[in-house]
Motif scaffolding. Structure first.
Motif, short mmCIF file in Angstrom:
data_model
loop_
_atom_site.label_atom_id
_atom_site.label_comp_id
_atom_site.label_asym_id
_atom_site.label_seq_id
_atom_site.Cartn_x
_atom_site.Cartn_y
_atom_site.Cartn_z
N ALA A 86 0.89 -0.77 -0.38
CA ALA A 86 0.20 0.00 -0.17
C ALA A 86 0.75 1.25 -0.01
O ALA A 86 2.43 1.13 0.43
N THR A 87 0.22 2.40 0.22
CA THR A 87 0.62 4.09 -0.17
C THR A 87 -0.03 4.20 0.68
O THR A 87 -1.42 4.30 0.58
N ALA A 106 6.07 6.95 5.32
CA ALA A 106 6.90 5.48 4.42
C ALA A 106 7.73 5.52 5.56
O ALA A 106 8.88 4.88 5.99
N ASP A 112 2.84 1.51 5.80
CA ASP A 112 2.78 0.81 4.70
C ASP A 112 3.64 0.00 3.90
O ASP A 112 3.49 -0.60 2.79
N ALA A 113 3.80 -0.46 4.84
CA ALA A 113 4.92 -2.05 4.52
C ALA A 113 4.13 -3.13 3.74
O ALA A 113 2.58 -3.12 4.89
#
Lengths: 203, 205
Positions: A86-87, A106, A112-113
């Motif tokens: 995902a972002t 991030a 988002d990982a």
């Protein structure tokens, strides 16, 4: 009694095919540890009936301060642990006007990982009485046994009681298995109040 | 069979008329099957794309190209023209994150932003080789039949692209014409639309 026109069922069994956004289920939080939608349970439909599903969030209020609102997906077992990629980015503006900006987060696995942990949808929600979040999450074709499952969320919330922050989380469940359950939680504490409604988009 | 009440058509030809149906109504669904293009033209095959609705939404479900790593894009046209080369001004922001978890970020989508008449990008370098890779999302037009205003559009698309990346494409812009739009065409930059669905909805307000 039903009514059929040119081979298409207009209404039958007390259901009118009226419009293409169909209300399925509303869950109201009341100091709830989670709000969970499971296909086939409590009248929830989350299968191949619709090609797109939309969850709406109204006045979601946490019991604890500075907590993340998050989602996870069920992909074949009873665990909510579908692998995801995902972002996440957000735009923010402080109530006193002293801080604003656009940010990609991030900041590690929580944001988002890829993996089987929760997907953050909005974070650091404040618990003051008027603090809440609203928005939606779309899930595309969760019953597919071929494709990854795309999801997209836009939420606005009061961040740490002093910011308006719009959060955009988009990703896919990196599995060909069908998704048949969706669970919403806070990172800590209960969902004190608020409604989550599930709609199916037909066509 | 049709149902007409006080001269107003409520139901005909298997559908509730747009004037009496709900506020978001399916107009047309087209399923790709090795299709070079998919085009929605007002008045053709039941397509409505005029002032019946103020807002039109295209939804894309499991778009899969025949060629890997390819752009998916659209153009529009007016009247009976079929050149699909209307002037567009657009901007895009792209969030990305790879499956190896060693690259992520948010960037201005230069390849998807234009001042020109090219097809407007919706997905960039979409869908590497792999049966499960696909793209989806939505594209919204506001008052495309206006004969006064430029035609605003906004897209939120997402999918696998640039190899094993997830990317979220936020693209918006306007078709820089005061002439009513009558048709929208979708295609990949090269090769066919192998499979997928594009659905057109009208939204009343």
């Amino acid at each position: 009694m039903g009514l059929i026109s040119a081979g298409a069922t207009i209404f039958d069994n007390g259901v009118l095919n009226h419009g293409t956004m169909t209300f399925i289920k509303k869950l109201t939080a009341s100091s709830s540890a989670n709000l969970t939608f499971v296909d086939g349970a409590s009248s929830v439909v989350l299968d191949g009936t619709f090609k797109e599903y939309m969850f709406t969030f109204k006045n979601i209020h946490p019991a604890s301060n500075a907590v993340d609102f998050q989602v996870n997906f069920r992909d074949g077992s009873t665990a909510y642990d579908a692998p995801k990629i995902a972002t996440f980015f957000d735009a923010f503006h402080q109530e006193n006007g002293s801080d604003s900006g656009l940010r990609y987060d991030a900041g590690g696995e929580t944001y988002d990982a890829p993996g089987t942990g929760v997907q953050i949808l909005s974070y650091n929600l404040g618990s003051e009485n008027d603090g809440n979040l609203g928005g939606y999450l779309k899930l595309v074709n969760p019953a597919s046994t071929t494709f990854q499952k795309m999801y997209s969320s836009d939420i606005n919330c009061q961040y740490l009681n002093t910011y308006s922050i719009q959060s955009h989380a988009d990703g896919y469940c990196n599995t060909a298995a069908a998704i048949d359950g969706v669970q919403f939680t806070f990172s800590s504490g209960a969902i004190a109040a608020g409604d989550i409604c599930l709609y199916g988009i037909s066509g | 069979m049709a149902v007409i009440s006080n001269t107003t058509t409520i139901i005909d030809a298997g559908a509730i008329s747009p004037a009496t149906a709900g506020s978001m109504n399916l107009i047309k669904s087209i399923t790709a099957s090795s299709s070079a293009t998919i085009t929605f033209t007002h008045g053709d095959s039941g397509v409505i794309f005029d002032d019946t609705y103020d807002v039109y939404v295209f939804k894309f479900i499991n778009l899969h190209p025949a060629s890997a790593n390819i752009d998916f894009h659209f153009q529009v046209d007016t009247g009976t023209n079929t050149n699909f080369n209307q002037p567009i001004v657009s901007a895009a922001g792209v969030g990305y994150h790879n499956e190896a978890d060693n690259a992520s970020g948010f960037t201005y989508g230069t390849d998807m932003s234009q001042v020109g008449t090219a097809f407007q990008g919706l997905l960039d370098n979409a869908s590497p080789t792999g049966n499960d890779s696909n793209g989806g999302g939505s594209l919204t037009f506001y008052s495309p039949s206006s004969d006064t205003f430029v035609k605003l559009f906004a897209a939120k698309m997402f999918g696998q692209g640039h190899g094993d990346y997830f990317a979220a494409y936020n693209t918006s812009g306007y078709v820089n014409t005061a002439t009513a739009l009558t048709k929208v065409r979708f295609k990949y930059a090269s090769g066919n639309i192998d499979s997928g669905e594009i659905k057109l909805y009208g939204v009343k307000g």
